[in-house]
Design a protein around this motif. Structure first.
Motif, PDB file in Angstrom:
ATOM      1  N   SER A  20       0.835  -1.210   0.000  1.00  0.00           N
ATOM      2  CA  SER A  20       0.000   0.000   0.000  1.00  0.00           C
ATOM      3  C   SER A  20       0.865   1.254   0.000  1.00  0.00           C
ATOM      4  CB  SER A  20      -0.911   0.038   1.235  1.00  0.00           C
ATOM      5  OG  SER A  20      -1.655  -1.145   1.296  1.00  0.00           O
ATOM      6  N   VAL A  21       1.938   1.245   0.799  1.00  0.00           N
ATOM      7  CA  VAL A  21       2.798   2.430   0.867  1.00  0.00           C
ATOM      8  C   VAL A  21       3.487   2.649  -0.480  1.00  0.00           C
ATOM      9  CG1 VAL A  21       4.862   3.416   1.952  1.00  0.00           C
ATOM     10  CG2 VAL A  21       3.107   2.330   3.361  1.00  0.00           C
ATOM     11  N   ARG A  22       3.940   1.560  -1.106  1.00  0.00           N
ATOM     12  CA  ARG A  22       4.582   1.700  -2.431  1.00  0.00           C
ATOM     13  C   ARG A  22       3.594   2.273  -3.440  1.00  0.00           C
ATOM     14  NH1 ARG A  22       7.502  -4.050  -2.472  1.00  0.00           N
ATOM     15  NH2 ARG A  22       9.216  -3.489  -1.110  1.00  0.00           N
ATOM     16  N   PHE A  23       2.377   1.776  -3.376  1.00  0.00           N
ATOM     17  CA  PHE A  23       1.369   2.251  -4.322  1.00  0.00           C
ATOM     18  C   PHE A  23       1.054   3.730  -4.084  1.00  0.00           C
ATOM     19  CE2 PHE A  23      -3.114   2.638  -5.762  1.00  0.00           C
ATOM     20  CZ  PHE A  23      -2.862   2.455  -7.111  1.00  0.00           C
ATOM     21  N   LEU A  24       0.923   4.085  -2.806  1.00  0.00           N
ATOM     22  CA  LEU A  24       0.608   5.472  -2.432  1.00  0.00           C
ATOM     23  C   LEU A  24       1.690   6.430  -2.924  1.00  0.00           C
ATOM     24  CD1 LEU A  24      -1.672   6.496  -0.400  1.00  0.00           C
ATOM     25  CD2 LEU A  24       0.159   6.689   1.262  1.00  0.00           C
ATOM     26  N   ARG A  25       2.961   6.014  -2.778  1.00  0.00           N
ATOM     27  CA  ARG A  25       4.081   6.923  -3.080  1.00  0.00           C
ATOM     28  C   ARG A  25       4.330   7.107  -4.562  1.00  0.00           C
ATOM     29  NH1 ARG A  25       8.516   5.343   1.286  1.00  0.00           N
ATOM     30  NH2 ARG A  25       7.630   6.509   3.029  1.00  0.00           N
ATOM     31  N   ASP A  26       4.220   6.035  -5.341  1.00  0.00           N
ATOM     32  CA  ASP A  26       4.493   6.157  -6.775  1.00  0.00           C
ATOM     33  C   ASP A  26       3.691   5.082  -7.527  1.00  0.00           C
ATOM     34  OD1 ASP A  26       5.435   6.558  -9.292  1.00  0.00           O
ATOM     35  OD2 ASP A  26       7.558   6.642  -8.731  1.00  0.00           O
TER      36      ASP A  26
END
Ligand code: HEM
Length: 447
Positions: A20-26
Protein backbone atom coordinates in the motif's frame (compact mmCIF):
# COMPACT_ATOMS: atom_id res chain seq x y z
CA UNK A 1 -7.30 -16.72 3.75
CA UNK A 2 -4.50 -19.12 2.86
CA UNK A 3 -6.76 -20.91 0.38
CA UNK A 4 -7.87 -17.64 -1.19
CA UNK A 5 -4.21 -16.68 -1.72
CA UNK A 6 -3.53 -19.99 -3.52
CA UNK A 7 -6.42 -19.58 -5.89
CA UNK A 8 -5.62 -16.08 -7.16
CA UNK A 9 -3.20 -15.06 -9.95
CA UNK A 10 0.36 -14.55 -8.63
CA UNK A 11 1.54 -11.24 -7.22
CA UNK A 12 4.07 -9.59 -4.93
CA UNK A 13 4.53 -11.31 -1.58
CA UNK A 14 5.24 -8.13 0.47
CA UNK A 15 2.75 -7.46 3.30
CA UNK A 16 -0.35 -5.37 2.55
CA UNK A 17 1.08 -2.35 4.35
CA UNK A 18 4.28 -2.38 2.29
CA UNK A 19 2.39 -2.78 -1.01
CA UNK A 20 0.00 0.00 0.00
CA UNK A 21 2.80 2.43 0.87
CA UNK A 22 4.58 1.70 -2.43
CA UNK A 23 1.37 2.25 -4.32
CA UNK A 24 0.61 5.47 -2.43
CA UNK A 25 4.08 6.92 -3.08
CA UNK A 26 4.49 6.16 -6.77
CA UNK A 27 1.51 4.28 -8.26
CA UNK A 28 2.70 4.28 -11.88
CA UNK A 29 6.16 2.90 -11.02
CA UNK A 30 4.69 0.27 -8.72
CA UNK A 31 2.15 -0.95 -11.28
CA UNK A 32 4.70 -0.91 -14.12
CA UNK A 33 7.10 -3.03 -12.04
CA UNK A 34 4.41 -5.63 -11.25
CA UNK A 35 3.25 -5.70 -14.88
CA UNK A 36 6.81 -6.35 -16.05
CA UNK A 37 7.24 -9.07 -13.44
CA UNK A 38 3.89 -10.88 -13.58
CA UNK A 39 2.33 -9.92 -16.92
CA UNK A 40 -1.31 -9.11 -17.68
CA UNK A 41 -2.89 -10.64 -14.58
CA UNK A 42 -1.52 -10.27 -11.06
CA UNK A 43 -2.83 -9.89 -7.53
CA UNK A 44 -2.05 -6.94 -5.28
CA UNK A 45 -3.01 -6.56 -1.63
CA UNK A 46 -3.93 -3.01 -0.78
CA UNK A 47 -5.30 -1.51 2.43
CA UNK A 48 -9.03 -0.94 2.17
CA UNK A 49 -9.39 -3.36 -0.78
CA UNK A 50 -7.75 -6.61 0.27
CA UNK A 51 -6.95 -8.91 -2.63
CA UNK A 52 -7.13 -7.02 -5.90
CA UNK A 53 -6.65 -8.83 -9.20
CA UNK A 54 -5.26 -6.44 -11.82
CA UNK A 55 -5.99 -7.13 -15.49
CA UNK A 56 -4.49 -5.38 -18.51
CA UNK A 57 -5.09 -7.46 -21.67
CA UNK A 58 -7.98 -6.37 -23.93
CA UNK A 59 -9.97 -9.59 -23.58
CA UNK A 60 -9.65 -9.58 -19.81
CA UNK A 61 -10.69 -5.93 -19.68
CA UNK A 62 -13.68 -6.61 -21.90
CA UNK A 63 -14.73 -9.46 -19.60
CA UNK A 64 -14.60 -7.12 -16.60
CA UNK A 65 -16.50 -4.17 -18.01
CA UNK A 66 -19.08 -6.37 -19.77
CA UNK A 67 -19.79 -8.61 -16.76
CA UNK A 68 -23.39 -8.43 -15.51
CA UNK A 69 -23.91 -6.31 -12.38
CA UNK A 70 -24.94 -9.33 -10.30
CA UNK A 71 -21.50 -10.83 -11.00
CA UNK A 72 -19.24 -7.76 -10.66
CA UNK A 73 -20.31 -4.60 -8.80
CA UNK A 74 -18.73 -1.20 -9.45
CA UNK A 75 -20.40 0.87 -6.71
CA UNK A 76 -19.49 -1.51 -3.89
CA UNK A 77 -15.91 -1.68 -5.19
CA UNK A 78 -15.67 2.09 -4.78
CA UNK A 79 -16.71 2.00 -1.10
CA UNK A 80 -13.44 3.73 -0.16
CA UNK A 81 -14.86 6.89 -1.76
CA UNK A 82 -17.82 7.14 0.66
CA UNK A 83 -15.71 9.51 2.76
CA UNK A 84 -16.07 12.16 0.05
CA UNK A 85 -19.09 11.27 -2.06
CA UNK A 86 -21.31 9.56 0.52
CA UNK A 87 -23.32 6.42 -0.15
CA UNK A 88 -26.31 7.74 -2.08
CA UNK A 89 -24.94 8.77 -5.48
CA UNK A 90 -24.48 6.61 -8.58
CA UNK A 91 -20.75 6.49 -7.93
CA UNK A 92 -20.98 4.24 -4.88
CA UNK A 93 -24.18 2.22 -5.39
CA UNK A 94 -25.33 -0.54 -7.74
CA UNK A 95 -29.14 -0.64 -7.49
CA UNK A 96 -32.08 0.69 -9.50
CA UNK A 97 -31.52 4.16 -8.04
CA UNK A 98 -27.97 4.11 -9.48
CA UNK A 99 -29.40 3.27 -12.89
CA UNK A 100 -31.96 6.08 -12.61
CA UNK A 101 -29.33 8.66 -11.62
CA UNK A 102 -27.09 7.58 -14.48
CA UNK A 103 -29.92 7.85 -17.00
CA UNK A 104 -30.77 11.27 -15.63
CA UNK A 105 -27.23 12.71 -15.62
CA UNK A 106 -25.85 11.32 -18.88
CA UNK A 107 -27.83 13.64 -21.18
CA UNK A 108 -26.32 16.64 -19.35
CA UNK A 109 -22.93 15.61 -20.79
CA UNK A 110 -24.25 14.69 -24.22
CA UNK A 111 -22.38 15.87 -27.35
CA UNK A 112 -24.88 18.70 -27.71
CA UNK A 113 -23.48 20.23 -24.48
CA UNK A 114 -19.86 19.96 -25.48
CA UNK A 115 -19.52 23.29 -27.28
CA UNK A 116 -21.05 25.13 -24.33
CA UNK A 117 -18.66 23.27 -22.00
CA UNK A 118 -15.69 24.30 -24.16
CA UNK A 119 -16.88 27.89 -24.28
CA UNK A 120 -17.11 27.99 -20.49
CA UNK A 121 -13.66 26.38 -20.28
CA UNK A 122 -12.10 29.01 -22.57
CA UNK A 123 -13.74 31.89 -20.65
CA UNK A 124 -12.80 30.56 -17.22
CA UNK A 125 -9.21 29.81 -18.28
CA UNK A 126 -8.72 33.25 -19.83
CA UNK A 127 -10.09 35.04 -16.74
CA UNK A 128 -7.96 32.94 -14.38
CA UNK A 129 -4.71 33.30 -16.33
CA UNK A 130 -5.08 37.09 -16.17
CA UNK A 131 -4.72 36.86 -12.37
CA UNK A 132 -1.72 34.49 -12.22
CA UNK A 133 1.49 35.72 -10.60
CA UNK A 134 4.22 36.65 -13.07
CA UNK A 135 7.84 35.53 -12.95
CA UNK A 136 7.73 33.39 -9.82
CA UNK A 137 7.18 29.63 -9.48
CA UNK A 138 3.77 28.34 -8.37
CA UNK A 139 1.99 24.97 -8.45
CA UNK A 140 -0.46 24.80 -11.31
CA UNK A 141 -2.79 22.18 -9.80
CA UNK A 142 -4.70 24.46 -7.36
CA UNK A 143 -5.11 27.07 -10.11
CA UNK A 144 -6.48 24.42 -12.49
CA UNK A 145 -8.81 23.15 -9.78
CA UNK A 146 -10.22 26.64 -9.44
CA UNK A 147 -10.84 26.87 -13.21
CA UNK A 148 -12.40 23.42 -13.59
CA UNK A 149 -14.72 24.06 -10.63
CA UNK A 150 -15.76 27.38 -12.19
CA UNK A 151 -16.60 25.64 -15.46
CA UNK A 152 -18.87 23.11 -13.76
CA UNK A 153 -20.46 25.71 -11.50
CA UNK A 154 -21.25 27.99 -14.41
CA UNK A 155 -22.86 25.04 -16.15
CA UNK A 156 -24.72 23.51 -13.20
CA UNK A 157 -25.29 26.12 -10.50
CA UNK A 158 -27.50 29.15 -11.04
CA UNK A 159 -26.05 31.41 -8.39
CA UNK A 160 -24.69 34.91 -8.00
CA UNK A 161 -20.94 35.48 -7.75
CA UNK A 162 -20.81 35.52 -3.94
CA UNK A 163 -22.88 32.37 -3.55
CA UNK A 164 -20.72 30.56 -6.15
CA UNK A 165 -17.53 31.64 -4.42
CA UNK A 166 -18.85 30.48 -1.06
CA UNK A 167 -19.85 27.03 -2.38
CA UNK A 168 -16.54 26.67 -4.20
CA UNK A 169 -14.52 27.55 -1.10
CA UNK A 170 -16.45 25.07 1.07
CA UNK A 171 -16.21 22.33 -1.57
CA UNK A 172 -12.44 22.72 -1.94
CA UNK A 173 -11.87 22.87 1.82
CA UNK A 174 -13.92 19.70 2.24
CA UNK A 175 -12.15 17.78 -0.52
CA UNK A 176 -8.76 18.82 0.80
CA UNK A 177 -9.66 17.69 4.33
CA UNK A 178 -10.93 14.32 3.03
CA UNK A 179 -7.73 13.72 1.06
CA UNK A 180 -5.57 13.69 4.18
CA UNK A 181 -4.26 10.09 4.06
CA UNK A 182 -5.35 9.32 7.65
CA UNK A 183 -8.88 10.54 7.01
CA UNK A 184 -9.20 8.94 3.57
CA UNK A 185 -8.00 5.53 4.75
CA UNK A 186 -9.48 5.53 8.27
CA UNK A 187 -12.68 7.57 7.88
CA UNK A 188 -14.62 5.68 10.55
CA UNK A 189 -12.22 6.84 13.25
CA UNK A 190 -13.74 10.28 13.90
CA UNK A 191 -16.92 8.82 15.35
CA UNK A 192 -14.78 7.87 18.32
CA UNK A 193 -12.07 10.52 18.24
CA UNK A 194 -12.69 13.90 16.71
CA UNK A 195 -9.23 15.38 16.64
CA UNK A 196 -6.52 16.54 14.24
CA UNK A 197 -7.27 15.83 10.57
CA UNK A 198 -10.59 14.11 11.43
CA UNK A 199 -11.77 17.18 13.27
CA UNK A 200 -10.93 19.36 10.26
CA UNK A 201 -12.70 16.88 8.00
CA UNK A 202 -15.84 16.78 10.21
CA UNK A 203 -16.02 20.56 10.35
CA UNK A 204 -15.45 21.02 6.62
CA UNK A 205 -18.08 18.36 5.83
CA UNK A 206 -20.62 19.93 8.20
CA UNK A 207 -20.08 23.39 6.70
CA UNK A 208 -20.46 22.13 3.14
CA UNK A 209 -23.48 19.98 3.96
CA UNK A 210 -25.23 22.85 5.76
CA UNK A 211 -24.62 25.13 2.79
CA UNK A 212 -25.93 22.53 0.34
CA UNK A 213 -29.01 21.87 2.49
CA UNK A 214 -29.74 25.62 2.44
CA UNK A 215 -29.24 25.61 -1.31
CA UNK A 216 -31.80 22.80 -1.69
CA UNK A 217 -34.27 24.68 0.53
CA UNK A 218 -33.85 27.83 -1.59
CA UNK A 219 -34.31 25.92 -4.83
CA UNK A 220 -37.50 24.35 -3.47
CA UNK A 221 -39.03 27.79 -2.83
CA UNK A 222 -37.47 29.73 -5.74
CA UNK A 223 -36.21 27.31 -8.38
CA UNK A 224 -33.84 28.20 -11.22
CA UNK A 225 -34.48 26.58 -14.58
CA UNK A 226 -33.79 22.93 -15.15
CA UNK A 227 -31.41 24.00 -17.94
CA UNK A 228 -28.93 25.87 -15.81
CA UNK A 229 -29.36 24.51 -12.32
CA UNK A 230 -28.65 20.89 -11.42
CA UNK A 231 -30.50 20.97 -8.09
CA UNK A 232 -33.63 22.40 -9.73
CA UNK A 233 -33.40 19.80 -12.51
CA UNK A 234 -33.08 16.99 -9.96
CA UNK A 235 -35.95 18.32 -7.84
CA UNK A 236 -38.22 18.48 -10.89
CA UNK A 237 -37.17 15.14 -12.35
CA UNK A 238 -39.84 12.57 -13.16
CA UNK A 239 -39.26 9.61 -10.88
CA UNK A 240 -40.69 6.18 -11.74
CA UNK A 241 -44.09 5.51 -10.12
CA UNK A 242 -43.88 4.94 -6.37
CA UNK A 243 -40.23 6.04 -6.08
CA UNK A 244 -39.94 8.92 -3.60
CA UNK A 245 -38.48 12.26 -4.75
CA UNK A 246 -34.78 12.81 -4.09
CA UNK A 247 -34.05 13.84 -0.51
CA UNK A 248 -31.48 16.45 0.56
CA UNK A 249 -28.85 13.85 1.45
CA UNK A 250 -29.00 12.29 -2.03
CA UNK A 251 -28.95 15.73 -3.66
CA UNK A 252 -25.87 16.56 -1.61
CA UNK A 253 -24.03 13.42 -2.71
CA UNK A 254 -24.91 13.99 -6.35
CA UNK A 255 -23.82 17.62 -6.16
CA UNK A 256 -20.45 16.64 -4.66
CA UNK A 257 -19.95 13.94 -7.31
CA UNK A 258 -20.69 16.21 -10.26
CA UNK A 259 -18.86 19.30 -9.02
CA UNK A 260 -16.21 17.71 -6.81
CA UNK A 261 -15.19 14.60 -8.72
CA UNK A 262 -15.89 16.35 -12.02
CA UNK A 263 -13.47 19.16 -11.17
CA UNK A 264 -10.80 16.93 -9.65
CA UNK A 265 -10.65 14.44 -12.49
CA UNK A 266 -10.32 17.14 -15.15
CA UNK A 267 -7.79 19.07 -13.05
CA UNK A 268 -5.41 16.17 -12.48
CA UNK A 269 -5.74 14.94 -16.06
CA UNK A 270 -5.00 18.45 -17.33
CA UNK A 271 -1.99 18.73 -15.02
CA UNK A 272 -0.58 15.55 -16.62
CA UNK A 273 -1.40 16.83 -20.10
CA UNK A 274 0.46 20.09 -19.42
CA UNK A 275 3.45 18.33 -17.81
CA UNK A 276 3.74 15.90 -20.70
CA UNK A 277 3.52 18.61 -23.37
CA UNK A 278 5.71 21.21 -21.65
CA UNK A 279 8.36 18.65 -20.72
CA UNK A 280 8.76 17.74 -24.41
CA UNK A 281 9.97 20.86 -26.18
CA UNK A 282 9.28 19.53 -29.69
CA UNK A 283 5.70 18.66 -28.74
CA UNK A 284 5.14 22.04 -27.11
CA UNK A 285 6.58 23.85 -30.17
CA UNK A 286 4.49 21.82 -32.60
CA UNK A 287 1.27 22.24 -30.60
CA UNK A 288 1.87 25.99 -30.31
CA UNK A 289 2.66 26.30 -34.02
CA UNK A 290 -0.59 24.45 -34.84
CA UNK A 291 -2.52 26.80 -32.56
CA UNK A 292 -0.96 29.90 -34.10
CA UNK A 293 -1.72 28.68 -37.59
CA UNK A 294 -5.35 27.83 -36.80
CA UNK A 295 -6.13 31.03 -34.87
CA UNK A 296 -4.09 33.25 -37.21
CA UNK A 297 -3.31 35.49 -34.24
CA UNK A 298 -6.96 36.16 -33.35
CA UNK A 299 -8.37 35.12 -29.93
CA UNK A 300 -9.00 31.39 -29.52
CA UNK A 301 -12.67 30.40 -29.91
CA UNK A 302 -14.59 27.13 -29.86
CA UNK A 303 -14.63 27.16 -33.68
CA UNK A 304 -10.85 26.69 -33.73
CA UNK A 305 -10.87 23.63 -31.46
CA UNK A 306 -11.95 20.92 -33.96
CA UNK A 307 -9.02 21.97 -36.16
CA UNK A 308 -6.25 20.98 -33.73
CA UNK A 309 -5.40 17.34 -34.55
CA UNK A 310 -1.90 17.48 -33.09
CA UNK A 311 -3.05 18.93 -29.76
CA UNK A 312 -5.87 16.35 -29.61
CA UNK A 313 -3.28 13.61 -30.22
CA UNK A 314 -1.10 15.01 -27.42
CA UNK A 315 -4.05 14.96 -24.99
CA UNK A 316 -4.88 11.35 -25.97
CA UNK A 317 -1.25 10.35 -25.51
CA UNK A 318 -1.01 12.04 -22.09
CA UNK A 319 -4.14 10.18 -20.91
CA UNK A 320 -2.51 6.97 -22.14
CA UNK A 321 0.69 7.38 -20.14
CA UNK A 322 -0.90 9.09 -17.13
CA UNK A 323 -4.42 7.73 -16.51
CA UNK A 324 -5.50 9.33 -13.22
CA UNK A 325 -7.45 6.20 -12.22
CA UNK A 326 -4.97 3.39 -12.85
CA UNK A 327 -7.27 1.05 -10.91
CA UNK A 328 -10.85 0.79 -12.20
CA UNK A 329 -12.29 -1.70 -9.72
CA UNK A 330 -15.20 -4.13 -9.49
CA UNK A 331 -16.17 -6.37 -6.57
CA UNK A 332 -16.79 -10.06 -7.26
CA UNK A 333 -20.28 -10.88 -5.96
CA UNK A 334 -20.59 -14.58 -6.67
CA UNK A 335 -19.03 -17.53 -8.47
CA UNK A 336 -18.49 -17.65 -12.21
CA UNK A 337 -15.96 -14.92 -12.93
CA UNK A 338 -12.45 -16.00 -13.92
CA UNK A 339 -9.24 -14.20 -14.82
CA UNK A 340 -6.73 -16.07 -17.02
CA UNK A 341 -8.63 -19.29 -16.24
CA UNK A 342 -8.49 -18.74 -12.46
CA UNK A 343 -12.00 -18.50 -10.93
CA UNK A 344 -12.23 -15.62 -8.44
CA UNK A 345 -14.05 -16.14 -5.14
CA UNK A 346 -16.77 -13.73 -4.00
CA UNK A 347 -15.49 -10.77 -2.03
CA UNK A 348 -12.20 -10.18 -3.84
CA UNK A 349 -11.74 -7.19 -6.09
CA UNK A 350 -10.80 -7.29 -9.74
CA UNK A 351 -9.73 -4.19 -11.66
CA UNK A 352 -8.96 -2.84 -15.07
CA UNK A 353 -5.27 -1.97 -14.84
CA UNK A 354 -5.34 1.00 -17.19
CA UNK A 355 -1.71 1.77 -16.52
CA UNK A 356 -0.70 -1.74 -17.67
CA UNK A 357 -3.14 -1.76 -20.60
CA UNK A 358 -1.73 1.55 -21.83
CA UNK A 359 1.86 0.32 -21.73
CA UNK A 360 1.56 -3.00 -23.54
CA UNK A 361 4.15 -3.11 -26.30
CA UNK A 362 1.84 -5.11 -28.61
CA UNK A 363 -0.64 -2.25 -28.62
CA UNK A 364 1.85 0.61 -28.35
CA UNK A 365 5.34 0.22 -29.85
CA UNK A 366 7.91 1.96 -27.62
CA UNK A 367 5.16 2.14 -24.99
CA UNK A 368 6.87 4.32 -22.38
CA UNK A 369 7.67 7.11 -24.82
CA UNK A 370 5.39 10.16 -25.02
CA UNK A 371 4.72 10.27 -28.75
CA UNK A 372 1.52 12.13 -29.80
CA UNK A 373 2.26 11.26 -33.45
CA UNK A 374 1.10 7.69 -32.80
CA UNK A 375 -2.48 9.01 -32.65
CA UNK A 376 -2.48 11.14 -35.79
CA UNK A 377 -3.87 8.44 -38.08
CA UNK A 378 -5.11 5.89 -35.59
CA UNK A 379 -7.89 5.40 -33.09
CA UNK A 380 -7.38 3.15 -30.07
CA UNK A 381 -8.12 -0.54 -30.62
CA UNK A 382 -10.98 -1.81 -28.38
CA UNK A 383 -10.05 -2.02 -24.66
CA UNK A 384 -6.48 -0.74 -25.16
CA UNK A 385 -7.15 2.89 -24.16
CA UNK A 386 -9.39 3.02 -21.09
CA UNK A 387 -8.77 6.21 -19.05
CA UNK A 388 -12.56 6.53 -18.57
CA UNK A 389 -13.21 2.86 -17.72
CA UNK A 390 -15.78 1.02 -19.80
CA UNK A 391 -19.08 -0.79 -20.16
CA UNK A 392 -22.25 0.11 -18.30
CA UNK A 393 -20.29 2.03 -15.63
CA UNK A 394 -18.01 3.98 -17.95
CA UNK A 395 -17.52 7.64 -17.00
CA UNK A 396 -20.73 9.54 -17.76
CA UNK A 397 -18.78 12.61 -18.88
CA UNK A 398 -15.96 11.07 -20.93
CA UNK A 399 -16.59 12.92 -24.19
CA UNK A 400 -17.43 16.18 -22.42
CA UNK A 401 -14.30 15.99 -20.25
CA UNK A 402 -12.03 15.14 -23.18
CA UNK A 403 -13.23 18.20 -25.07
CA UNK A 404 -12.97 20.40 -22.00
CA UNK A 405 -9.39 19.19 -21.52
CA UNK A 406 -8.50 19.98 -25.10
CA UNK A 407 -10.00 23.49 -24.84
CA UNK A 408 -8.16 24.29 -21.62
CA UNK A 409 -4.86 22.87 -22.88
CA UNK A 410 -5.19 24.97 -26.05
CA UNK A 411 -5.87 28.11 -24.05
CA UNK A 412 -2.94 27.49 -21.70
CA UNK A 413 -0.49 26.64 -24.50
CA UNK A 414 -1.23 29.90 -26.24
CA UNK A 415 0.53 31.49 -23.27
CA UNK A 416 4.09 31.30 -24.58
CA UNK A 417 5.42 32.33 -21.18
CA UNK A 418 4.10 29.22 -19.40
CA UNK A 419 7.01 26.91 -18.52
CA UNK A 420 7.70 23.98 -16.19
CA UNK A 421 10.28 24.91 -13.55
CA UNK A 422 11.75 21.43 -13.83
CA UNK A 423 11.19 20.39 -17.46
CA UNK A 424 10.63 16.67 -16.91
CA UNK A 425 7.43 14.74 -16.17
CA UNK A 426 7.19 14.18 -12.39
CA UNK A 427 6.48 10.86 -10.74
CA UNK A 428 2.89 10.49 -9.57
CA UNK A 429 1.55 10.17 -6.04
CA UNK A 430 -1.83 8.95 -4.88
CA UNK A 431 -4.39 11.54 -3.76
CA UNK A 432 -7.60 9.80 -2.72
CA UNK A 433 -8.08 7.28 -5.52
CA UNK A 434 -6.38 9.42 -8.19
CA UNK A 435 -2.79 9.88 -9.31
CA UNK A 436 -1.50 13.46 -9.35
CA UNK A 437 1.89 14.88 -10.33
CA UNK A 438 3.93 14.66 -7.13
CA UNK A 439 4.80 18.36 -6.85
CA UNK A 440 1.55 19.73 -8.25
CA UNK A 441 3.11 20.80 -11.60
CA UNK A 442 5.28 23.76 -10.61
CA UNK A 443 5.44 26.38 -13.38
CA UNK A 444 6.56 29.93 -14.03
CA UNK A 445 4.52 32.29 -16.07
CA UNK A 446 5.65 35.37 -17.97
CA UNK A 447 2.75 37.33 -19.37
C1 HEM B 1 -10.57 13.65 -17.62
C2 HEM B 1 -11.56 13.58 -16.73
C3 HEM B 1 -12.17 12.31 -16.22
C4 HEM B 1 -11.62 11.05 -16.08
C5 HEM B 1 -10.22 10.60 -16.46
C6 HEM B 1 -12.67 10.21 -15.51
C7 HEM B 1 -12.51 8.85 -15.24
C8 HEM B 1 -13.53 8.05 -14.76
C9 HEM B 1 -13.39 6.62 -14.52
C10 HEM B 1 -12.11 5.80 -14.74
C11 HEM B 1 -14.57 6.16 -14.06
C12 HEM B 1 -14.90 4.72 -13.65
C13 HEM B 1 -15.44 3.97 -14.85
C14 HEM B 1 -15.64 2.50 -14.61
O1 HEM B 1 -15.73 2.06 -13.45
O2 HEM B 1 -15.70 1.74 -15.61
C15 HEM B 1 -15.48 7.30 -14.00
C16 HEM B 1 -16.79 7.22 -13.57
C17 HEM B 1 -17.58 8.33 -13.36
N1 HEM B 1 -17.29 9.63 -13.72
FE1 HEM B 1 -15.61 10.29 -14.63
N2 HEM B 1 -13.79 10.96 -15.31
C18 HEM B 1 -13.54 12.25 -15.73
C19 HEM B 1 -14.42 13.31 -15.71
C20 HEM B 1 -15.66 13.30 -15.12
C21 HEM B 1 -16.54 14.44 -15.01
C22 HEM B 1 -16.22 15.85 -15.54
C23 HEM B 1 -17.66 14.02 -14.35
C24 HEM B 1 -18.89 14.80 -13.97
C25 HEM B 1 -18.98 16.09 -13.96
C26 HEM B 1 -17.49 12.61 -14.08
C27 HEM B 1 -18.43 11.81 -13.44
C28 HEM B 1 -18.33 10.43 -13.29
C29 HEM B 1 -19.36 9.61 -12.68
C30 HEM B 1 -20.67 10.10 -12.09
C31 HEM B 1 -18.90 8.28 -12.74
C32 HEM B 1 -19.61 7.03 -12.21
C33 HEM B 1 -20.51 6.43 -13.29
C34 HEM B 1 -21.22 5.15 -12.81
O3 HEM B 1 -20.73 4.48 -11.92
O4 HEM B 1 -22.26 4.82 -13.39
N3 HEM B 1 -16.28 12.21 -14.56
N4 HEM B 1 -14.82 8.42 -14.44
Amino acid sequence: MKNTRCRLPPGPSAPTLVQSVRFLRDPYAMLAAQHTRFGDAFTLRLAGMGALVMVSDPEGIRNIVAAPPDMLAAGRARGILDVIYGTRSLLTRDDGEQAWQRRFLMPLFHRSHVTRGQQLALEATREAVATWPADRPFPLVPRLMSITTDVLMRKFLKADRDESLHVKELLHAFIESAHQPLVFHLPRFPARLSAGPWQRYNRARDRLDTCLRELCATRRTSPGTADDDLVTALLRADRPGGVPPLDDDTLRDLFVVVLGSGAETVTYSLAWVMEAILAHQETADRARAELREVTGGSPLTVDHLPRLPYLTAAVTEALRLYPINPIVPRRVLGPGFAVAGVPLPAGVHVAVNSCGAHRRAVAYPDPCRFRPERWLDTRPAPYTWVPFGGGARKCIAAYFALNELQAMAASLLLEDGLRLVNPVVSPGRLLGDMVVPSEGTVVTFTS
